[in-house]
Write a protein that holds these residues in place. Structure first.
Motif, PDB file in Angstrom:
ATOM      1  N   LYS A  22      21.554 -35.597  55.413  1.00  0.00           N
ATOM      2  CA  LYS A  22      22.278 -35.333  54.463  1.00  0.00           C
ATOM      3  C   LYS A  22      21.923 -34.182  53.926  1.00  0.00           C
TER       4      LYS A  22
ATOM      5  N   GLU B 219      25.649 -33.318  58.467  1.00  0.00           N
ATOM      6  CA  GLU B 219      26.682 -34.001  57.355  1.00  0.00           C
ATOM      7  C   GLU B 219      27.933 -33.792  57.779  1.00  0.00           C
TER       8      GLU B 219
ATOM      9  N   SER C 252      29.065 -37.131  59.825  1.00  0.00           N
ATOM     10  CA  SER C 252      29.346 -38.169  58.196  1.00  0.00           C
ATOM     11  C   SER C 252      30.751 -37.870  57.905  1.00  0.00           C
TER      12      SER C 252
ATOM     13  N   GLY D 299      27.881 -35.237  49.753  1.00  0.00           N
ATOM     14  CA  GLY D 299      28.420 -36.385  50.129  1.00  0.00           C
ATOM     15  C   GLY D 299      29.642 -37.125  49.532  1.00  0.00           C
TER      16      GLY D 299
END
Lengths: 214, 384
Positions: free
Chosen positions: A42, A158, A162, A167
């Motif tokens: 991340k 990331e 993801s 985030g």
């Protein structure tokens, strides 16, 4: 003293900039790969790791450079380790105090900055034989060169692994509805190796000087 | 044929140096040599040229793959209707599978050849023929309902990272088709193996797992050995029918394209270790269904035969020396069974075994050559 160098003379600026490209610790010298694999899943931990390494390497380089005349050559590795270890403990405590979540994610890898070859390498190669200010710049430059690669790798890992950046979800929901899936390979350590490999490939095809003769 | 030859000769000057389309030279060259035997002559060194160039060699492998492909299409339909409890004609089975499999083949060839052509243009070399086989192998090692975009991504990954980075056909360390499969296997595990792969589209249909998947979840083996040998089982498109794969192997060995040493040694290595496990199973691990499996089952289940015949024999990534080929083959068989039996995370070990030995093939060759040099040095009489 008239011939004294200015703080940001051309030579000193080069100390800052060459590690970003031509002498990059990761892509050219292939140092510090271990942590580059471990903390780049991340973006956020990669960024924090970068800051920590910059702090440790810049300050450490300066301390070693100040001490360089007093360190007996036989015990220099031990002295260097003591300096790194103290700085790493400081960084670790600061992280725990202010960004506890990230500190938990980074877990042992903050402690393992001690074993990061880039740091010992710069102490030995530069700080032991240069003045404090250039050593400081050299530390900032090398740690930044390391950090840039870390952040690029973490960005792609990331994003592809993801579907998010820092985030925040980037890949829109309708993509998933159409059957898109996050790439699990990018979350595994080989994903980082592949991304680093591609960066090295791109860098070498842009800069032919870097290609070794054989 | 003559007309086509004339047409190509006519437009050829435009693609040569100084011609209008000279930047497309490698593209043109690829089409010309694909259609006709190339008229290249040797400039240096050896002057004997065999007209069986790489394109022809590759075509033989593609021919050897066609039976498994056609059977795979039929089997996709057969498994589909079987799971729905319907019985339909041979033609309907085939058509269903054809419609499912053809897009995968088209995507694999389209993406792969597209990238090959782009790289050939940029680097100014001939278009690499290697992809003719890889493009066919990739669909055959994938499950039939793999999403097409995954096929495209995996093919691109295999061609760029698996091959072009190392310098194109002949330079790659890993088998490109297996690289594609390994990529999908690690990137999208749910779509590659397990019990979700074989769900038919209709809600009322049963979901089924492959025999290897069943064993992993400690379910008893329900398929008979003959079904597995002839191929009436679920599995990746091309891997199910051991019989047709052996037929392809025969063709490859007779034409001299595939190495019989590798094929035989892979089977021997796999059988040997499987037999050993079978013998010790009751004493060490009575509840490991894999270990208690009769050794011949290992050879007809999953991708073992397919890998041994079409993947392990890849001339680029296999060992080159004859003794090296034996070592390479036996180790593939041993590793494949080892991974199947002892690692519960991977139901199928063939892919990983071949990729691992691909990496070690140059090392094996190195020591075989060194050993030979040492042996021959001993024959030199010592000077007194």
């Amino acid at each position: 003293m008239n011939n004294r160098e200015s703080l940001f003379s051309a030579k000193n600026r080069r100390l800052l900039t060459t590690p970003l490209g031509k002498e990059n610790p990761i892509t050219i010298q292939v140092l510090g790969i271990c942590s580059a694999l471990a903390v780049t899943v991340k973006l956020e931990p990669a960024f924090v790791m970068t800051i920590s390494v910059i702090a440790v390497l810049a300050v450490g380089n300066m301390i070693i450079s100040l001490l360089r005349r007093t360190i007996a050559p036989r015990i220099r590795i031990i002295v260097q380790l003591v300096v790194i270890a103290s700085l790493v403990i400081l960084v670790d405590q600061v992280l725990k105090a202010f960004v506890y979540d990230v500190s938990k994610q980074l877990s042992v890898f903050v402690g393992l900055i001690i074993t990061n070859c880039i740091i010992m390498g710069r102490f030995e190669a530069f700080a032991m034989s240069n003045k404090p200010w250039p050593s400081f710049l050299d530390g900032v430059g090398n740690a930044t060169g390391y950090g840039i690669i870390l952040i690029i790798v973490a960005f792609f890992r990331e994003l592809l692994g993801s579907g998010s950046v820092w985030g925040y979800q980037i890949a829109p929901q309708f993509l998933y509805d159409w059957g898109y899936k996050d790439n699990g390979l990018m979350i595994l350590p080989p994903g980082a190796l592949i991304v680093i490999g591609i960066i090295i490939w791109v860098q070498r095809s842009r800069d032919k000087e870097l290609i070794e003769e054989n | 044929m003559n007309g086509l030859r004339k047409f190509i000769d006519n437009i050829k000057p435009q693609f040569e140096k100084g011609g209008r389309f000279s930047y497309l030279q490698s593209t043109f060259d690829a089409f010309e040599t694909f259609l006709f035997v190339p008229n290249h002559t040797t400039r240096l060194g050896s002057h004997i040229r065999d007209y069986i160039d790489m394109k022809r060699t590759m075509s033989f492998v593609v021919i050897a793959l066609i039976p498994t492909l056609l059977f795979g299409m039929w089997n996709v339909g057969y498994q589909h209707f079987l799971s729905m409890g319907e019985s339909v004609t041979l033609w309907e089975n085939f058509w269903f599978g054809f419609v499912k499999v053809l897009p995968i083949v088209v995507v694999s060839y389209g993406v792969g050849l597209g990238i090959e052509f782009i790289f050939a243009q940029i680097r100014g070399h001939e278009v690499n023929e290697g992809f003719l086989v890889s493009g066919m192998l990739i669909p055959l090692v994938l499950p039939p309902d793999v999403p097409l975009w995954m096929v495209a991504v995996a093919t691109a990954f295999a061609v760029i990272i698996g091959k072009e980075v190392f310098g194109g056909t002949g330079m790659n360390i890993l088998n490109p088709a297996l690289t594609a499969r390994a990529f999908l296997f690690f990137a999208y595990p749910q779509d590659m193996s397990g019990d979700k792969v074989w769900i038919a589209e209709h809600g009322d249909a049963m979901s089924g797992a492959t025999p290897l998947g069943n064993l992993l979840t400690h379910q008893p083996l329900t398929t008979s050995a003959s079904d597995m040998f002839w191929g009436f089982i679920p599995g990746s498109i091309g891997e199910t029918s051991t019989f047709l794969i052996l037929l392809g192997a025969l063709f490859l060995i007779v034409t001299g394209v595939g190495s019989w040493r590798i094929i035989v040694s892979v089977f021997a290595g796999g059988f040997g270790l499987a037999a050993f496990f079978w013998a010790i199973a009751p004493y060490v691990a009575p509840d490991n269904a894999y270990m208690a499996l009769q050794p011949w089952y290992h050879l007809i289940m999953g991708g073992f035969a397919f890998g041994a015949v079409y993947m392990a024999t890849d001339p680029v990534t296999a060992a080159q020396t004859n003794r090296g080929k034996w070592i390479y083959g036996v180790l593939i068989g041993v590793m494949a069974v080892l991974i199947r039996v002892l690692n519960p995370a991977y139901p199928e070990g063939m892919m990983l075994a071949i990729l691992l030995l691909n990496v070690f093939a140059p090392l094996i060759d190195h020591y075989v050559v060194e050993g030979n040099i040492k042996k021959r040095l001993k024959r030199i009489p010592v000077k007194a």
